[in-house]
Design a protein around this motif. Structure first.
Motif, PDB file in Angstrom:
ATOM      1  N   LEU A 186       9.276  -3.583  -3.100  1.00  0.00           N
ATOM      2  CA  LEU A 186       8.301  -4.614  -3.447  1.00  0.00           C
ATOM      3  C   LEU A 186       8.653  -5.953  -2.811  1.00  0.00           C
ATOM      4  O   LEU A 186       7.774  -6.675  -2.321  1.00  0.00           O
ATOM      5  CB  LEU A 186       8.223  -4.759  -4.965  1.00  0.00           C
ATOM      6  CG  LEU A 186       7.536  -3.610  -5.713  1.00  0.00           C
ATOM      7  CD1 LEU A 186       7.764  -3.733  -7.217  1.00  0.00           C
ATOM      8  CD2 LEU A 186       6.041  -3.579  -5.409  1.00  0.00           C
ATOM      9  N   LEU A 187       9.940  -6.301  -2.811  1.00  0.00           N
ATOM     10  CA  LEU A 187      10.365  -7.568  -2.224  1.00  0.00           C
ATOM     11  C   LEU A 187      10.076  -7.596  -0.728  1.00  0.00           C
ATOM     12  O   LEU A 187       9.556  -8.587  -0.196  1.00  0.00           O
ATOM     13  CB  LEU A 187      11.860  -7.785  -2.472  1.00  0.00           C
ATOM     14  CG  LEU A 187      12.427  -9.131  -2.010  1.00  0.00           C
ATOM     15  CD1 LEU A 187      11.895 -10.262  -2.876  1.00  0.00           C
ATOM     16  CD2 LEU A 187      13.955  -9.111  -2.029  1.00  0.00           C
ATOM     17  N   ALA A 188      10.405  -6.500  -0.029  1.00  0.00           N
ATOM     18  CA  ALA A 188      10.126  -6.435   1.402  1.00  0.00           C
ATOM     19  C   ALA A 188       8.624  -6.441   1.672  1.00  0.00           C
ATOM     20  O   ALA A 188       8.156  -7.041   2.653  1.00  0.00           O
ATOM     21  CB  ALA A 188      10.769  -5.190   2.007  1.00  0.00           C
ATOM     22  N   SER A 189       7.847  -5.803   0.812  1.00  0.00           N
ATOM     23  CA  SER A 189       6.388  -5.810   0.971  1.00  0.00           C
ATOM     24  C   SER A 189       5.832  -7.220   0.831  1.00  0.00           C
ATOM     25  O   SER A 189       4.916  -7.617   1.570  1.00  0.00           O
ATOM     26  CB  SER A 189       5.744  -4.885  -0.069  1.00  0.00           C
ATOM     27  OG  SER A 189       6.159  -3.540   0.113  1.00  0.00           O
ATOM     28  N   LEU A 190       6.375  -7.974  -0.116  1.00  0.00           N
ATOM     29  CA  LEU A 190       5.965  -9.369  -0.270  1.00  0.00           C
ATOM     30  C   LEU A 190       6.251 -10.148   1.009  1.00  0.00           C
ATOM     31  O   LEU A 190       5.405 -10.901   1.498  1.00  0.00           O
ATOM     32  CB  LEU A 190       6.706  -9.992  -1.453  1.00  0.00           C
ATOM     33  CG  LEU A 190       6.536 -11.507  -1.647  1.00  0.00           C
ATOM     34  CD1 LEU A 190       5.096 -11.850  -2.008  1.00  0.00           C
ATOM     35  CD2 LEU A 190       7.499 -12.014  -2.727  1.00  0.00           C
ATOM     36  N   TRP A 191       7.438  -9.959   1.564  1.00  0.00           N
ATOM     37  CA  TRP A 191       7.812 -10.652   2.796  1.00  0.00           C
ATOM     38  C   TRP A 191       6.850 -10.296   3.935  1.00  0.00           C
ATOM     39  O   TRP A 191       6.407 -11.169   4.683  1.00  0.00           O
ATOM     40  CB  TRP A 191       9.242 -10.276   3.173  1.00  0.00           C
ATOM     41  CG  TRP A 191       9.787 -11.033   4.342  1.00  0.00           C
ATOM     42  CD1 TRP A 191      10.492 -12.202   4.331  1.00  0.00           C
ATOM     43  CD2 TRP A 191       9.674 -10.662   5.724  1.00  0.00           C
ATOM     44  NE1 TRP A 191      10.827 -12.585   5.605  1.00  0.00           N
ATOM     45  CE2 TRP A 191      10.337 -11.661   6.485  1.00  0.00           C
ATOM     46  CE3 TRP A 191       9.086  -9.590   6.401  1.00  0.00           C
ATOM     47  CZ2 TRP A 191      10.419 -11.613   7.881  1.00  0.00           C
ATOM     48  CZ3 TRP A 191       9.162  -9.543   7.783  1.00  0.00           C
ATOM     49  CH2 TRP A 191       9.823 -10.539   8.512  1.00  0.00           C
ATOM     50  N   HIS A 192       6.533  -9.026   4.073  1.00  0.00           N
ATOM     51  CA  HIS A 192       5.621  -8.594   5.132  1.00  0.00           C
ATOM     52  C   HIS A 192       4.214  -9.163   4.942  1.00  0.00           C
ATOM     53  O   HIS A 192       3.492  -9.378   5.926  1.00  0.00           O
ATOM     54  CB  HIS A 192       5.548  -7.066   5.179  1.00  0.00           C
ATOM     55  CG  HIS A 192       6.754  -6.404   5.747  1.00  0.00           C
ATOM     56  ND1 HIS A 192       7.195  -6.611   7.039  1.00  0.00           N
ATOM     57  CD2 HIS A 192       7.636  -5.513   5.203  1.00  0.00           C
ATOM     58  CE1 HIS A 192       8.282  -5.894   7.266  1.00  0.00           C
ATOM     59  NE2 HIS A 192       8.574  -5.221   6.174  1.00  0.00           N
ATOM     60  N   SER A 239       0.816  -1.225   0.000  1.00  0.00           N
ATOM     61  CA  SER A 239       0.000   0.000   0.000  1.00  0.00           C
ATOM     62  C   SER A 239       0.842   1.265   0.000  1.00  0.00           C
ATOM     63  O   SER A 239       0.336   2.342  -0.335  1.00  0.00           O
ATOM     64  CB  SER A 239      -0.932   0.001   1.214  1.00  0.00           C
ATOM     65  OG  SER A 239      -0.185  -0.024   2.424  1.00  0.00           O
ATOM     66  N   THR A 240       2.122   1.165   0.366  1.00  0.00           N
ATOM     67  CA  THR A 240       2.982   2.358   0.389  1.00  0.00           C
ATOM     68  C   THR A 240       3.827   2.489  -0.873  1.00  0.00           C
ATOM     69  O   THR A 240       4.577   3.444  -1.002  1.00  0.00           O
ATOM     70  CB  THR A 240       3.914   2.334   1.616  1.00  0.00           C
ATOM     71  OG1 THR A 240       4.794   1.193   1.538  1.00  0.00           O
ATOM     72  CG2 THR A 240       3.115   2.267   2.907  1.00  0.00           C
ATOM     73  N   TYR A 241       3.699   1.517  -1.782  1.00  0.00           N
ATOM     74  CA  TYR A 241       4.428   1.602  -3.056  1.00  0.00           C
ATOM     75  C   TYR A 241       3.631   2.477  -4.009  1.00  0.00           C
ATOM     76  O   TYR A 241       2.432   2.275  -4.198  1.00  0.00           O
ATOM     77  CB  TYR A 241       4.634   0.210  -3.646  1.00  0.00           C
ATOM     78  CG  TYR A 241       5.438   0.197  -4.926  1.00  0.00           C
ATOM     79  CD1 TYR A 241       6.816   0.353  -4.902  1.00  0.00           C
ATOM     80  CD2 TYR A 241       4.814   0.006  -6.160  1.00  0.00           C
ATOM     81  CE1 TYR A 241       7.561   0.329  -6.073  1.00  0.00           C
ATOM     82  CE2 TYR A 241       5.551  -0.027  -7.334  1.00  0.00           C
ATOM     83  CZ  TYR A 241       6.923   0.143  -7.286  1.00  0.00           C
ATOM     84  OH  TYR A 241       7.660   0.119  -8.449  1.00  0.00           O
ATOM     85  N   ALA A 262       3.960  -4.860 -11.845  1.00  0.00           N
ATOM     86  CA  ALA A 262       4.778  -5.580 -10.861  1.00  0.00           C
ATOM     87  C   ALA A 262       4.075  -5.615  -9.511  1.00  0.00           C
ATOM     88  O   ALA A 262       4.051  -6.655  -8.832  1.00  0.00           O
ATOM     89  CB  ALA A 262       6.152  -4.926 -10.736  1.00  0.00           C
ATOM     90  N   LEU A 263       3.500  -4.494  -9.103  1.00  0.00           N
ATOM     91  CA  LEU A 263       2.771  -4.439  -7.841  1.00  0.00           C
ATOM     92  C   LEU A 263       1.612  -5.432  -7.841  1.00  0.00           C
ATOM     93  O   LEU A 263       1.409  -6.182  -6.876  1.00  0.00           O
ATOM     94  CB  LEU A 263       2.254  -3.018  -7.605  1.00  0.00           C
ATOM     95  CG  LEU A 263       1.392  -2.793  -6.365  1.00  0.00           C
ATOM     96  CD1 LEU A 263       2.184  -3.096  -5.096  1.00  0.00           C
ATOM     97  CD2 LEU A 263       0.876  -1.349  -6.337  1.00  0.00           C
ATOM     98  N   HIS A 264       0.859  -5.474  -8.935  1.00  0.00           N
ATOM     99  CA  HIS A 264      -0.286  -6.387  -9.044  1.00  0.00           C
ATOM    100  C   HIS A 264       0.172  -7.844  -9.004  1.00  0.00           C
ATOM    101  O   HIS A 264      -0.418  -8.679  -8.303  1.00  0.00           O
ATOM    102  CB  HIS A 264      -1.044  -6.102 -10.344  1.00  0.00           C
ATOM    103  CG  HIS A 264      -2.170  -7.064 -10.615  1.00  0.00           C
ATOM    104  ND1 HIS A 264      -3.372  -7.007  -9.954  1.00  0.00           N
ATOM    105  CD2 HIS A 264      -2.257  -8.126 -11.466  1.00  0.00           C
ATOM    106  CE1 HIS A 264      -4.156  -7.976 -10.375  1.00  0.00           C
ATOM    107  NE2 HIS A 264      -3.504  -8.678 -11.293  1.00  0.00           N
TER     108      HIS A 264
END
Length: 372
Positions: free
Chosen positions: A131-137, A68-70, A82-84
């Motif tokens: 994006l990678l860190a967001s995926l992890w979270h 949500s912050t990207y 990429a976000l989707h």
């Protein structure tokens, strides 16, 4: 694109306190340049294997990022795609993690489905790490997040079989800045990711090179190319285009500080460090790169005297790792000597590690601007 420091009076006034580094003379505040300062070269960080495993989380700079912050750039549609795709991948991982295992009195447990991977490819500063860190979270644990060197060091500390045992129950293994610095590390990492994918662990990685091009121009051995191509088959590539956001719309970096300015700012920063660039380069050679993060933990400013353009490949790669750890922790850099945008010589920039050096330059200039 160089470096400057804030006015001395402002720095001293903001730093006055009980540290013993700042005193008063009449009505004027002055910096005590004779007070002791911290030095990175005096530190001897030790990291145990258990700490290496526990530390496999996003660094402080990315501790609070989420999908949500990207903010995808409107004129770069690949960022929104990429976000989707990453959000859909996170949902797939979460759904599979919540699916109960099939059990029966006489039924043998089914082998885990092979883990799949996503590979974020793009230039510097387009938000791949975000994006990678967001995926992890987003996904449930257990899960791991680390750089390429952190995983290879983990294998060195625990052994290959133990590393696979500890990580094979994870839902996700995230690898930031997948690079091929060393043929031995390449083989180790390829085997590790293959073993974990076979165990059902999903994989995600970022790099600045397409997976089937990794190692191009670096290794001639045919067996390494086979290893690299076998690894690339594990991943679906997601392209992330765009300019480097760290420097978009910014003026050229200011000029380097003087030695006296660097010393004054270090003296005014109770948790800042002051090091001679050449001495610190020697110290880095005595430490495994996995210890560089612990080396700079708790530091609020890295002050460097006498920066010189690096001509040696080994020295350059060590500074790449240190700059990454400084950037992870948002530690400002204040330096004298050669401009920071000339930290790596043209010869190094023409080498097989060109993209690493360019990324490090982008990051250290961002840290220089953070210093003000």
């Amino acid at each position: 694109m160089l470096l400057t420091s804030a006015p001395c009076a402002a720095v001293v006034a903001a730093s006055a306190g009980p540290s013993g580094r700042v005193g008063s003379l009449g009505s004027a505040l002055v910096t005590d340049l004779t007070a002791p300062v911290l030095r990175l070269v005096d530190r001897d960080p030790v990291v145990s294997p258990d700490e290496l495993v526990a530390a496999l989380v996003p660094p402080p700079r990315f501790a609070d990022v989420r999908f949500s912050t990207y903010r995808p750039a409107p004129d770069e549609p690949s960022q929104a795609r990429a976000l989707h795709e990453l959000a859909a991948f996170a949902q797939h991982i979460s759904d599979r993690a919540q699916k109960p295992a099939r059990k029966g009195l006489f039924r043998r447990a089914a082998a885990p489905a092979e883990g799949r991977g996503v590979y974020l490819d793009g230039g510097f500063g387009v938000g791949k790490t975000h994006l990678l860190a967001s995926l992890w979270h987003q996904v449930p644990g257990p899960k791991a997040y680390g750089t390429f060197v952190e995983y290879t060091q983990l294998v060195g500390a625990l052994g290959f079989a133990e590393t696979v045992r500890r990580l094979s129950g994870h839902t996700l293994l995230a690898v930031d800045e997948f690079e091929l610095d060393d043929p031995g590390d390449t083989m180790v990492m390829t085997r590790l990711l293959g073993a974990l994918a076979d165990a059902g662990v999903h994989l995600a990685a970022t790099s600045n090179t397409l997976p089937d091009k990794l190692g191009e121009g670096r290794f001639a051995a045919e067996d390494f190319r086979r290893e690299i191509h076998a690894l690339s088959a594990r991943f679906d590539t997601i392209r992330v285009d765009g300019p480097d956001y760290r420097h978009a719309g910014l003026a050229a970096a200011p000029a380097p500080s003087t030695d006296d300015e660097v010393r004054r700012r270090a003296a005014a920063d109770p948790a800042g460090t002051l090091d001679d660039f050449a001495d610190l380069s020697v110290r880095l050679a005595a430490l495994h790169p996995s210890r560089y993060g612990r080396l700079v933990d708790g530091v609020t400013g890295a002050h460097l005297l006498g920066v010189r353009s690096i001509t040696d490949q080994s020295v350059g790669l060590r500074w790449v790792v240190l700059i990454d750890r400084l950037y992870d922790r948002s530690i400002p850099v204040i330096a004298s000597g050669d401009p920071l945008d000339a930290l790596f010589t043209e010869e190094l920039l023409r080498s097989g590690y060109r993209k690493k050096y360019l990324r490090a330059t982008s990051r250290v200039l961002a840290l220089a601007r953070d210093a003000g």
